[in-house]
Design a protein around this motif. Structure first.
Motif, PDB file in Angstrom:
ATOM      1  N   HIS A 194       0.878  -1.352  -0.028  1.00  0.00           N
ATOM      2  CA  HIS A 194      -0.051  -0.077   0.087  1.00  0.00           C
ATOM      3  C   HIS A 194       0.792   1.440  -0.051  1.00  0.00           C
ATOM      4  O   HIS A 194       0.496   2.524  -0.485  1.00  0.00           O
ATOM      5  N   THR A 195       1.778   1.309   0.684  1.00  0.00           N
ATOM      6  CA  THR A 195       2.789   2.411   0.714  1.00  0.00           C
ATOM      7  C   THR A 195       3.464   2.743  -0.487  1.00  0.00           C
ATOM      8  O   THR A 195       4.017   3.619  -0.919  1.00  0.00           O
ATOM      9  N   ARG A 196       3.441   1.626  -1.466  1.00  0.00           N
ATOM     10  CA  ARG A 196       4.045   1.782  -2.937  1.00  0.00           C
ATOM     11  C   ARG A 196       3.085   2.000  -3.908  1.00  0.00           C
ATOM     12  O   ARG A 196       3.393   2.067  -5.098  1.00  0.00           O
ATOM     13  N   GLY A 197       1.710   2.336  -3.203  1.00  0.00           N
ATOM     14  CA  GLY A 197       0.742   2.743  -4.407  1.00  0.00           C
ATOM     15  C   GLY A 197       0.042   1.650  -5.048  1.00  0.00           C
ATOM     16  O   GLY A 197      -0.705   1.850  -5.810  1.00  0.00           O
ATOM     17  N   VAL A 198       0.194   0.390  -4.367  1.00  0.00           N
ATOM     18  CA  VAL A 198      -0.523  -0.893  -5.121  1.00  0.00           C
ATOM     19  C   VAL A 198      -1.875  -0.726  -4.490  1.00  0.00           C
ATOM     20  O   VAL A 198      -2.267  -0.610  -3.176  1.00  0.00           O
ATOM     21  N   HIS A 199      -3.006  -0.886  -5.412  1.00  0.00           N
ATOM     22  CA  HIS A 199      -4.271  -0.845  -4.923  1.00  0.00           C
ATOM     23  C   HIS A 199      -4.945  -2.418  -4.575  1.00  0.00           C
ATOM     24  O   HIS A 199      -4.230  -3.358  -5.148  1.00  0.00           O
ATOM     25  N   GLN A 200      -5.876  -2.355  -3.626  1.00  0.00           N
ATOM     26  CA  GLN A 200      -6.278  -3.511  -3.258  1.00  0.00           C
ATOM     27  C   GLN A 200      -7.783  -3.709  -3.507  1.00  0.00           C
ATOM     28  O   GLN A 200      -8.599  -2.767  -3.114  1.00  0.00           O
ATOM     29  N   ILE A 201      -8.156  -4.651  -3.984  1.00  0.00           N
ATOM     30  CA  ILE A 201      -9.733  -5.057  -3.886  1.00  0.00           C
ATOM     31  C   ILE A 201     -10.081  -6.250  -3.225  1.00  0.00           C
ATOM     32  O   ILE A 201      -9.495  -7.389  -3.610  1.00  0.00           O
ATOM     33  N   GLY A 202     -10.872  -6.354  -2.400  1.00  0.00           N
ATOM     34  CA  GLY A 202     -11.365  -7.450  -1.464  1.00  0.00           C
ATOM     35  C   GLY A 202     -10.109  -7.512  -0.277  1.00  0.00           C
ATOM     36  O   GLY A 202      -9.594  -6.790  -0.099  1.00  0.00           O
ATOM     37  N   ALA A 219     -17.416  -9.994 -11.274  1.00  0.00           N
ATOM     38  CA  ALA A 219     -18.374  -8.818 -11.491  1.00  0.00           C
ATOM     39  C   ALA A 219     -17.680  -7.451 -10.843  1.00  0.00           C
ATOM     40  O   ALA A 219     -17.623  -6.443 -11.245  1.00  0.00           O
ATOM     41  N   ILE A 220     -17.303  -7.822  -9.464  1.00  0.00           N
ATOM     42  CA  ILE A 220     -16.910  -6.670  -8.601  1.00  0.00           C
ATOM     43  C   ILE A 220     -15.719  -6.240  -9.091  1.00  0.00           C
ATOM     44  O   ILE A 220     -15.198  -4.974  -9.147  1.00  0.00           O
ATOM     45  N   LEU A 221     -14.868  -7.235  -9.449  1.00  0.00           N
ATOM     46  CA  LEU A 221     -13.524  -6.783  -9.936  1.00  0.00           C
ATOM     47  C   LEU A 221     -13.400  -5.777 -11.052  1.00  0.00           C
ATOM     48  O   LEU A 221     -12.831  -4.699 -11.335  1.00  0.00           O
ATOM     49  N   ALA A 222     -14.474  -6.355 -12.111  1.00  0.00           N
ATOM     50  CA  ALA A 222     -14.411  -5.370 -13.109  1.00  0.00           C
ATOM     51  C   ALA A 222     -14.984  -4.208 -12.806  1.00  0.00           C
ATOM     52  O   ALA A 222     -14.699  -3.097 -13.490  1.00  0.00           O
ATOM     53  N   GLN A 223     -16.094  -4.023 -12.003  1.00  0.00           N
ATOM     54  CA  GLN A 223     -16.629  -2.671 -11.920  1.00  0.00           C
ATOM     55  C   GLN A 223     -15.658  -1.804 -11.168  1.00  0.00           C
ATOM     56  O   GLN A 223     -15.513  -0.488 -11.538  1.00  0.00           O
ATOM     57  N   GLU A 224     -14.926  -2.430 -10.004  1.00  0.00           N
ATOM     58  CA  GLU A 224     -13.861  -1.722  -9.574  1.00  0.00           C
ATOM     59  C   GLU A 224     -12.720  -1.071 -10.567  1.00  0.00           C
ATOM     60  O   GLU A 224     -12.150  -0.027 -10.399  1.00  0.00           O
ATOM     61  N   ILE A 225     -12.492  -1.925 -11.334  1.00  0.00           N
ATOM     62  CA  ILE A 225     -11.208  -1.539 -12.320  1.00  0.00           C
ATOM     63  C   ILE A 225     -12.025  -0.348 -13.069  1.00  0.00           C
ATOM     64  O   ILE A 225     -11.012   0.712 -13.374  1.00  0.00           O
ATOM     65  N   ALA A 226     -13.087  -0.373 -13.732  1.00  0.00           N
ATOM     66  CA  ALA A 226     -13.574   0.663 -14.279  1.00  0.00           C
ATOM     67  C   ALA A 226     -13.770   1.967 -13.662  1.00  0.00           C
ATOM     68  O   ALA A 226     -13.384   2.986 -14.025  1.00  0.00           O
ATOM     69  N   ASN A 227     -14.211   1.670 -12.565  1.00  0.00           N
ATOM     70  CA  ASN A 227     -14.297   2.793 -11.415  1.00  0.00           C
ATOM     71  C   ASN A 227     -12.623   3.469 -11.346  1.00  0.00           C
ATOM     72  O   ASN A 227     -12.552   4.826 -11.116  1.00  0.00           O
ATOM     73  N   HIS A 228     -12.011   2.549 -11.211  1.00  0.00           N
ATOM     74  CA  HIS A 228     -10.419   3.106 -11.072  1.00  0.00           C
ATOM     75  C   HIS A 228      -9.937   4.146 -12.196  1.00  0.00           C
ATOM     76  O   HIS A 228      -9.354   5.046 -11.954  1.00  0.00           O
ATOM     77  N   PHE A 229     -10.719   4.175 -13.335  1.00  0.00           N
ATOM     78  CA  PHE A 229     -10.376   5.002 -14.601  1.00  0.00           C
ATOM     79  C   PHE A 229     -11.148   6.110 -14.361  1.00  0.00           C
ATOM     80  O   PHE A 229     -10.832   7.182 -15.310  1.00  0.00           O
ATOM     81  N   GLN A 230     -12.208   6.174 -13.771  1.00  0.00           N
ATOM     82  CA  GLN A 230     -13.102   7.275 -13.725  1.00  0.00           C
ATOM     83  C   GLN A 230     -12.532   8.536 -12.857  1.00  0.00           C
ATOM     84  O   GLN A 230     -12.875   8.452 -11.763  1.00  0.00           O
ATOM     85  N   THR A 231     -12.150   9.488 -13.613  1.00  0.00           N
ATOM     86  CA  THR A 231     -11.612  10.996 -12.743  1.00  0.00           C
ATOM     87  C   THR A 231     -12.623  11.845 -12.490  1.00  0.00           C
ATOM     88  O   THR A 231     -12.617  12.390 -11.395  1.00  0.00           O
ATOM     89  N   GLY A 232     -13.524  11.875 -13.283  1.00  0.00           N
ATOM     90  CA  GLY A 232     -14.713  13.151 -13.055  1.00  0.00           C
ATOM     91  C   GLY A 232     -13.929  14.403 -13.575  1.00  0.00           C
ATOM     92  O   GLY A 232     -14.687  15.453 -13.280  1.00  0.00           O
TER      93      GLY A 232
END
Length: 332
Positions: free
Chosen positions: A70-78, A98-111
């Protein structure tokens, strides 16, 4: 090298399932198999989806390794909680795909472009000679389609005006298919009424045959053929000179004196930004999944080193959002 090539093209790398062993090896910087060497060689963000027995999940060594990542910027799902293959019940189940796919999609959404309408031109144009032949170029449209995806991820409403390509339209993008430069010009001027940002990434033919033969032109005894050409409308200059012009981004694909030509085009066509790239390098640019570009504005230039076109597109969209925020700040 296989692991290096694997690490270069991705916009994000996800390890799913990520066992306690894999997490430990990534945390320690091991590179003794394809997975860990690809993780070491990556230039993109890394996401892990832990999956292990609940006792292994709670072990302090696992938690320490996760904290280090986490200190190196690695993201975690679950992970999720529930029944496990060994019969135990508890934390450690990998999150559902399906949750992984949605989380990855959200990861790219900056707004960062939320509420903005973006019009993008992409691909080549085809200028007909006769019903069979046409004049075109080597553009694949990959950069324009990557920009469309990046703009959607940034929260924008996107219209993609596309010349002939073999690419699938990104989700949530309105695509307008065109063939010739005149087609693209008309579609661009129509879309201009609703656009806040116009990105002209298409490789538009500068000239077209003055006349199109009604029938297929036949070979004659002559060893030469002359085709009279006329200039096509300059789409990006027309958009930039409109009464209510949007923020206009042009592209300069050059084979030499790249920056000089890009600066001239930026000023002469009154653009807000221009993306310059050297198409003489066959390893990047046309038809490649990678590119290296220079972003020029009135305030200066920024070089973006070689990366996947999707990564470059995301960075370009960030630069556009930055320029918009600077230009719209109130004067104090």
């Amino acid at each position: 090298m296989g692991h290096i090539e694997l690490a270069r093209w991705a916009d994000v790398m996800i390890v799913a399932p990520a066992s306690a062993d894999v997490i430990a090896r990534i945390a320690q910087g091991n590179g003794n198999d394809l997975l860990t060497t690809a993780c070491l060689a990556r230039r993109c963000e890394l996401i892990i989806a832990p999956a292990m027995n609940e006792a292994m999940w709670h072990h302090q060594a696992t938690q320490d390794n996760l904290a280090l990542l986490h200190t190196r910027g690695v993201h975690q799902i679950g992970p999720a909680s529930g029944g496990q293959a060994c019969g135990d019940v508890g934390m450690g189940r990998m999150s559902e795909p399906a949750i992984l796919a949605q989380e990855i999609a959200n990861h790219f959404q900056t707004g960062i472009l939320a509420g903005k309408s973006v019009v993008i031109t992409a691909g080549p144009t085809r200028e007909a000679i006769d019903p069979v032949r046409y004049i075109s170029n080597h553009s694949s449209g990959k950069m324009g389609y990557a920009l469309a995806q990046a703009a959607v991820d940034a929260g924008a409403k996107v219209t993609l005006i596309s010349g002939p390509t073999a690419l699938a339209c990104p989700d949530h993008v309105t695509r307008v298919d065109v063939v010739s430069a005149e087609d693209m010009y008309q579609a661009s001027m129509n879309a201009l009424k609703h656009g806040d940002i116009f990105i002209a990434s298409a490789a538009v033919a500068d000239f077209r045959p003055a006349t199109i033969a009604e029938q297929k032109m036949k070979k004659t005894s002559s060893d030469t053929m002359t085709i009279n050409m006329v200039k096509n409308p300059d789409i990006v200059a027309s958009v930039a000179s409109a009464t209510e012009s949007p923020f206009v981004v042009g592209f300069a694909a050059e084979t030499h004196d790249v920056i000089a030509y890009a600066k001239d085009k930026l000023q002469r066509k009154k653009l807000d930004m221009i993306i310059a790239n050297d198409v003489s390098d066959s390893s990047i640019g046309f038809n490649s999944d990678h590119n290296a570009v220079t972003v020029l504005t009135k305030g200066g230039l920024v070089e973006l080193p070689e990366a996947s076109k999707h990564q470059l597109a995301a960075t370009i969209v960030e630069r556009i959002a930055h320029e918009l925020s600077v230009n719209t700040q109130p004067v104090r």
